[in-house]
Design an enzyme around this catalytic site. Structure first.
Site, PDB file in Angstrom:
ATOM      1  N   THR A  12      -3.585   6.972 -21.469  1.00 40.17           N
ATOM      2  CA  THR A  12      -3.393   5.598 -21.022  1.00 40.17           C
ATOM      3  C   THR A  12      -1.933   5.273 -21.314  1.00 40.17           C
ATOM      4  O   THR A  12      -1.262   6.003 -22.046  1.00 40.17           O
ATOM      5  CB  THR A  12      -4.261   4.596 -21.824  1.00 40.17           C
ATOM      6  OG1 THR A  12      -3.901   4.693 -23.202  1.00 40.17           O
ATOM      7  CG2 THR A  12      -5.747   4.892 -21.660  1.00 40.17           C
ATOM      8  N   ARG A  34      -1.117  -1.835 -18.723  1.00 45.32           N
ATOM      9  CA  ARG A  34      -2.462  -1.272 -18.659  1.00 45.32           C
ATOM     10  C   ARG A  34      -2.522  -0.256 -17.520  1.00 45.32           C
ATOM     11  O   ARG A  34      -2.400  -0.622 -16.356  1.00 45.32           O
ATOM     12  CB  ARG A  34      -3.456  -2.414 -18.437  1.00 45.32           C
ATOM     13  CG  ARG A  34      -4.918  -2.047 -18.426  1.00 45.32           C
ATOM     14  CD  ARG A  34      -5.775  -3.282 -18.683  1.00 45.32           C
ATOM     15  NE  ARG A  34      -5.512  -3.772 -20.028  1.00 45.32           N
ATOM     16  CZ  ARG A  34      -6.060  -3.272 -21.141  1.00 45.32           C
ATOM     17  NH1 ARG A  34      -6.929  -2.293 -21.074  1.00 45.32           N
ATOM     18  NH2 ARG A  34      -5.733  -3.764 -22.310  1.00 45.32           N
ATOM     19  N   LYS A  40      -1.920   1.738 -24.864  1.00 43.57           N
ATOM     20  CA  LYS A  40      -2.365   1.752 -26.266  1.00 43.57           C
ATOM     21  C   LYS A  40      -1.137   1.966 -27.163  1.00 43.57           C
ATOM     22  O   LYS A  40      -0.219   1.168 -27.118  1.00 43.57           O
ATOM     23  CB  LYS A  40      -3.455   2.802 -26.441  1.00 43.57           C
ATOM     24  CG  LYS A  40      -4.705   2.462 -25.607  1.00 43.57           C
ATOM     25  CD  LYS A  40      -5.849   3.441 -25.774  1.00 43.57           C
ATOM     26  CE  LYS A  40      -7.009   3.053 -24.863  1.00 43.57           C
ATOM     27  NZ  LYS A  40      -8.105   4.049 -24.924  1.00 43.57           N
ATOM     28  N   ASP A  56      -6.842  14.677 -23.891  1.00 50.43           N
ATOM     29  CA  ASP A  56      -6.809  13.256 -23.574  1.00 50.43           C
ATOM     30  C   ASP A  56      -6.137  12.540 -24.747  1.00 50.43           C
ATOM     31  O   ASP A  56      -6.753  12.309 -25.783  1.00 50.43           O
ATOM     32  CB  ASP A  56      -8.246  12.759 -23.374  1.00 50.43           C
ATOM     33  CG  ASP A  56      -8.320  11.279 -23.047  1.00 50.43           C
ATOM     34  OD1 ASP A  56      -7.279  10.601 -23.125  1.00 50.43           O
ATOM     35  OD2 ASP A  56      -9.429  10.803 -22.711  1.00 50.43           O
ATOM     36  N   TYR A 111       0.851  -1.195   0.000  1.00 45.20           N
ATOM     37  CA  TYR A 111       0.000   0.000   0.000  1.00 45.20           C
ATOM     38  C   TYR A 111       0.884   1.240   0.000  1.00 45.20           C
ATOM     39  O   TYR A 111       1.887   1.295   0.717  1.00 45.20           O
ATOM     40  CB  TYR A 111      -0.919   0.023   1.228  1.00 45.20           C
ATOM     41  CG  TYR A 111      -2.356  -0.161   0.823  1.00 45.20           C
ATOM     42  CD1 TYR A 111      -2.998   0.826   0.060  1.00 45.20           C
ATOM     43  CD2 TYR A 111      -3.064  -1.303   1.150  1.00 45.20           C
ATOM     44  CE1 TYR A 111      -4.301   0.648  -0.366  1.00 45.20           C
ATOM     45  CE2 TYR A 111      -4.369  -1.483   0.731  1.00 45.20           C
ATOM     46  CZ  TYR A 111      -4.987  -0.503  -0.031  1.00 45.20           C
ATOM     47  OH  TYR A 111      -6.271  -0.663  -0.456  1.00 45.20           O
ATOM     48  N   GLU A 114      -0.620   4.780  -0.452  1.00 47.10           N
ATOM     49  CA  GLU A 114      -1.439   5.983  -0.664  1.00 47.10           C
ATOM     50  C   GLU A 114      -0.639   7.222  -0.289  1.00 47.10           C
ATOM     51  O   GLU A 114       0.134   7.225   0.670  1.00 47.10           O
ATOM     52  CB  GLU A 114      -2.716   5.905   0.171  1.00 47.10           C
ATOM     53  CG  GLU A 114      -3.747   4.979  -0.442  1.00 47.10           C
ATOM     54  CD  GLU A 114      -4.956   4.762   0.437  1.00 47.10           C
ATOM     55  OE1 GLU A 114      -4.930   3.799   1.227  1.00 47.10           O
ATOM     56  OE2 GLU A 114      -5.908   5.560   0.329  1.00 47.10           O
TER      57      GLU A 114
HETATM   58  C1  LIG Z   1      -9.153   4.307 -24.054  1.00 51.16           C
HETATM   59  C2  LIG Z   1      -9.500   5.691 -23.699  1.00 51.16           C
HETATM   60  C3  LIG Z   1      -9.783   6.052 -22.376  1.00 51.16           C
HETATM   61  C4  LIG Z   1      -9.991   5.041 -21.272  1.00 51.16           C
HETATM   62  O1  LIG Z   1      -8.949   4.254 -20.932  1.00 51.16           O
HETATM   63  P1  LIG Z   1      -9.181   3.006 -19.923  1.00 51.16           P
HETATM   64  O2  LIG Z   1      -7.796   2.638 -19.519  1.00 51.16           O
HETATM   65  O3  LIG Z   1      -9.903   1.969 -20.685  1.00 51.16           O
HETATM   66  O4  LIG Z   1      -9.972   3.510 -18.760  1.00 51.16           O
HETATM   67  C5  LIG Z   1      -9.972   7.382 -22.091  1.00 51.16           C
HETATM   68  N1  LIG Z   1      -9.913   8.316 -23.060  1.00 51.16           N
HETATM   69  C6  LIG Z   1      -9.686   7.999 -24.351  1.00 51.16           C
HETATM   70  C7  LIG Z   1      -9.636   9.084 -25.376  1.00 51.16           C
HETATM   71  C8  LIG Z   1      -9.481   6.674 -24.712  1.00 51.16           C
HETATM   72  O5  LIG Z   1      -9.283   6.364 -25.997  1.00 51.16           O
END
Ligand SMILES: *Cc1c(COP(=O)(O)O)cnc(C)c1O
Length: 480
Positions: free
Chosen positions: A272, A281, A275, A243, A66, A68
């Site tokens: 993220t 992840r 990707k 994002d 942990y 936090e």
């Molecule tokens: C994939 C994605 C997310 C979410 O990611 P997770 O790890 O699945 O929660 C948020 N914003 C955009 C633009 C995404 O493509």
């Protein structure tokens, strides 16, 4: 086999034996997952293959700790090693992206966006409000203060890209908390070209005056001008949040530079790590110095204990992304998307925006007489893994859809190049041309069932197998 390959192979063989000693079915499913991923054409735009070093880093005792709080300020004792890996992840992220501040704790992309939303609210609303009310911090608030603060926080506006134009559900979509906690409006794309219309967006922003302008997408096949986005945000006094969950790898690999690089233009950037960035992840937030103190409050504001094992893996993946080879990879991802798009266009297919200049292609399948759902399942029968996706103003809605989204990050990691992606386009068109909508039980036209021509799936699987064998996944990994 290289020494490293031999080590990787024995590490996994032995790990699976240890797992099998407790629950053999989990070990078996884990082996099968590798076999399945090795044997299919993965074109899901949000997926990739992380390196064995990244994957192995996640399987350790850091999971048991942990931690936090923040580096050096934990609510638990004994966090010195977590401090080390979290600091490394943040340092690599700052260097890689040229960011002033990086927060490596978010468990996922959605969590990164929640951290960003609440830290922007804290910075923009809570801070000035406390000062006005004459309170030093939230601990001094009375019941009446809370009531007034809640009103302020719950009364804010967010402008994001609509889902059917390629935005993400966390950008103000109704069923998501972002659509409930904010008064939200959406911007779309030009109905003729499918491209972002910055003048229309600016007009909307002037009228709506959002506190937060969200840029970024999951299914828009083009680049975005973040310098223009920042000008629009500045003009209306909004915080620009980008994002980059989908395209972080193209930013890291310097395919997106200048006006197309969100980091120098946005106040807050979320992403993220799994990707196009090819890490574990997880999620991450980058911010300017100004926003750093409120982003640093992500835990306990909206996060619990960080996933220390995943932060360690983020540090490893970000170290990989700082190697020169990652730039070659990212450029190849974008080049391959072009090859895929050209492969479709020369075969008469219909692409949203007429092409791509990032890592993904959005194929409109209505000209084949199919819904996105029918196309997705027909392709899966032929060993091609994609996902259905709405196209702008989709007549089939968000469940059946009229599109298929295809991305190049995963197969590029396997070593696919121009010729393979042209062949992939040929195989996909072949499946779609030979698929027909089925009928419902009542005899009407179905949006879900389909009929695939005799031998089509087998023929396409054979053609894919040859390419997949030429570009094996984890080539050095030989499981006993
Ligand atoms: C994939 C994605 C997310 C979410 O990611 P997770 O790890 O699945 O929660 C948020 N914003 C955009 C633009 C995404 O493509």
């Amino acid at each position: 086999m290289s020494d490293l390959d031999a080590l990787t192979s024995s590490a996994y063989s032995q790990a699976l034996e240890v797992i099998a000693s407790v629950e053999p079915r989990v070990a078996e499913a884990t082996r099968q997952e590798l076999a399945d991923q090795r044997g299919s054409l993965k074109l899901i735009a949000s997926e990739n293959y992380a390196s064995p070093a990244v994957l192995l880093t996640m399987g350790t005792w850091f999971s048991d700790k942990y931690a936090e709080g923040t580096v050096g300020h934990r609510f638990y004792a004994g966090c010195q090693n977590v401090d080390t890996v979290e600091s490394l992840a943040a340092e690599h992220a700052r260097e890689l992206f040229g960011a002033e501040y990086a927060y490596a704790q978010p468990h996922s992309g959605i969590d990164a966006n929640l951290v960003a939303f609440w830290s922007i609210l804290a910075h923009r609303i809570e801070g000035p409000w406390l000062e006005k009310a004459g309170r030093k911090n939230v601990n001094e608030l009375t019941e009446e203060d809370w009531e007034a603060l809640r009103k302020e926080l719950g009364n804010q506006r967010l402008l994001g890209m609509s889902l059917d134009a390629g935005g993400h559900l966390t950008h103000g979509f109704r069923p998501n908390i972002s659509g409930k906690m904010f008064h939200q409006q959406q911007y779309g794309t030009d109905p003729e070209t499918g491209l972002l219309d910055y003048d229309l967006l600016a007009a909307k922003a002037r009228e709506f005056k959002p506190l937060i302008l969200v840029a970024g997408y999951s299914a828009y096949p083009r680049r975005v001008n973040f310098a223009t986005m920042r000008e629009i945000a500045d003009e209306v006094g909004a915080t620009l949040m980008v994002d980059m969950a989908h395209f972080a790898g193209l930013v890291a690999g310097k395919v997106f530079t200048g006006d197309e690089d969100p980091v120098p233009h946005a106040h807050v950037v979320t992403t993220t790590t799994h990707k196009s960035l090819r890490g574990p992840r997880g999620g991450m937030v980058l911010a300017t110095e100004e926003y750093a103190p409120s982003v640093d409050r992500g835990c306990p504001m909206v996060l619990g204990g960080p996933l220390s094992h995943v932060m360690a893996a983020k540090a490893v993946a970000l170290a990989e992304a700082r190697q020169p080879g990652f730039r070659t990879y990212a450029q190849q991802v974008a080049d391959n998307a072009k090859s895929l798009a050209e492969g479709f266009l020369t075969r008469g297919a219909d692409l949203v925006t007429g092409g791509t200049d990032n890592h993904l292609v959005l194929l409109d399948v209505s000209s084949y007489g199919l819904t996105g759902r029918q196309a997705e399942t027909a392709l899966l029968d032929a060993g091609i893994v994609t996902n259905r996706n709405s196209v702008p103003a989709d007549p089939n809605g968000a469940w059946y859809t009229s599109g298929i989204r295809l991305g190049t990050p995963a197969l590029t990691t396997r070593g696919f190049g121009h010729d393979e992606f042209d062949r992939v386009a040929e195989l996909i068109v072949h499946v779609l041309q030979n698929a027909q909508p089925g009928t419902t039980k009542a005899g009407g036209p179905s949006k879900a069932s389909y009929v695939l021509g005799d031998g089509v799936a087998a023929k396409v699987k054979d053609a894919s197998a040859e390419m997949l064998e030429r570009h094996p996944l984890y080539p050095g990994l030989d499981l006993a």
